[in-house]
Scaffold this motif. Structure first.
Motif, PDB file in Angstrom:
ATOM      1  N   ALA A  13       0.849  -1.190   0.000  1.00  0.00           N
ATOM      2  CA  ALA A  13       0.000   0.000   0.000  1.00  0.00           C
ATOM      3  C   ALA A  13       0.886   1.242   0.000  1.00  0.00           C
ATOM      4  O   ALA A  13       1.573   1.538   0.976  1.00  0.00           O
ATOM      5  CB  ALA A  13      -0.920  -0.005   1.228  1.00  0.00           C
ATOM      6  N   ARG A  22      -2.639   5.461  -0.838  1.00  0.00           N
ATOM      7  CA  ARG A  22      -3.799   4.719  -0.297  1.00  0.00           C
ATOM      8  C   ARG A  22      -4.159   5.118   1.131  1.00  0.00           C
ATOM      9  O   ARG A  22      -5.086   4.587   1.729  1.00  0.00           O
ATOM     10  CB  ARG A  22      -3.531   3.209  -0.374  1.00  0.00           C
ATOM     11  N   GLU A  64      -7.750   6.271   1.726  1.00  0.00           N
ATOM     12  CA  GLU A  64      -8.676   5.138   1.700  1.00  0.00           C
ATOM     13  C   GLU A  64      -8.615   4.358   3.033  1.00  0.00           C
ATOM     14  O   GLU A  64      -9.637   3.931   3.580  1.00  0.00           O
ATOM     15  CB  GLU A  64      -8.205   4.227   0.567  1.00  0.00           C
TER      16      GLU A  64
END
Ligand SMILES: [Mg+2]
Length: 256
Positions: free
Chosen positions: A39, A43, A46
């Motif tokens: 990741a 990200r 999110e």
């Protein structure tokens, strides 16, 4: 003479007085860097959205008194690792994980710039002030002290009655402890349903703090007009609070 609509104000803590979202972002970024190699930094938003929106419902179980603080966090950590490609979160691994996560979180608490002035303005107007929160009293007292807001009493936490907001008893107990009539008490929080609408349903003046420039949690309304029409006051910063409570400026937001 300005006519205040209330005699007291109860405040939420997280994302209302303290930038908890920012602190979670720093904690999750530390987790991402150490445990989620696939990741990238892009990200993080999110990840933060998943953490705050609690899609597994674990924090909500905690606020209903159905699980403890550590267990809800472990389940949310497990979901995070499943979603973003980390190793399974076993009970043993969670100790290490949580040292990093919670340690970073606690070091990252900062107050919003408008928090201390809003409290000072309320006190100056002779209003009583206190906190009603869905975290434990001990945690929130420590958090408020660490950001320089230690004079504010934490009247009701999730451990006070054994359950939290949006149960109406949490708000009426807050008013009782503040020493004010619920109908003459405001509740100020960043969550439209769990804070403002729930406080309104409990008979208080619900104030939704829809902070400017903050992305809402999943499924949360962003419709200020609909919220106003439902009988809550809507402000976009705490400097608007006196006007929403009838003082400070001539223009007031009347109760529906
Ligand atoms: Mg909050």
């Amino acid at each position: 003479m300005k006519e205040w609509l209330v005699d007291g104000v109860l405040f939420d803590v997280d994302d209302t007085l303290v930038d908890t979202r920012g602190a979670f972002a720093r904690a999750l970024d530390a987790v991402r860097e150490r445990y989620l190699p696939d990741a990238g930094p892009e990200r993080l938003d999110e990840m933060l959205h998943q953490w705050r929106s609690d899609p597994g419902g674990w924090y909500r179980r905690y606020t209903r008194g159905e699980t403890d603080h550590r267990t809800q966090r472990r389940h949310r950590a497990a979901l995070l690792h499943e979603t973003f490609g980390g190793e399974p979160v076993t009970e043993e691994f969670f100790d290490e994980w949580d040292d990093l996560f919670w340690g970073t979180f606690e070091k990252s608490w900062i107050p919003f710039d408008d928090a201390a002035p809003a409290l000072a303005a309320a006190r100056e107007a002779g209003l009583r002030v206190g906190v009603v929160t869905n975290a434990s009293v001990e945690l929130q007292e420590r958090k408020l002290a660490s950001v320089g807001l230690s004079g504010l009493p934490v009247l009701v936490g999730v451990d006070t009655l054994g359950f939290g907001k949006p149960d109406p008893r949490v708000f009426t107990e807050g008013a009782r402890r503040l020493g004010t009539d619920p109908a003459r008490t405001a509740y100020v929080g960043d969550e439209p349903a769990v804070d403002a609408a729930a406080a309104r349903d409990a008979g208080l003046l619900g104030v939704w703090l829809a902070r400017r420039g903050v992305r809402k949690r999943l499924h949360e309304t962003e419709d200020h007009e609909a919220m106003r029409a439902s009988g809550v006051a809507v402000i976009t910063g705490l400097e608007e609070l006196p006007a929403a409570l009838g003082g400070g400026r001539e223009h007031t937001v009347a109760r529906a």
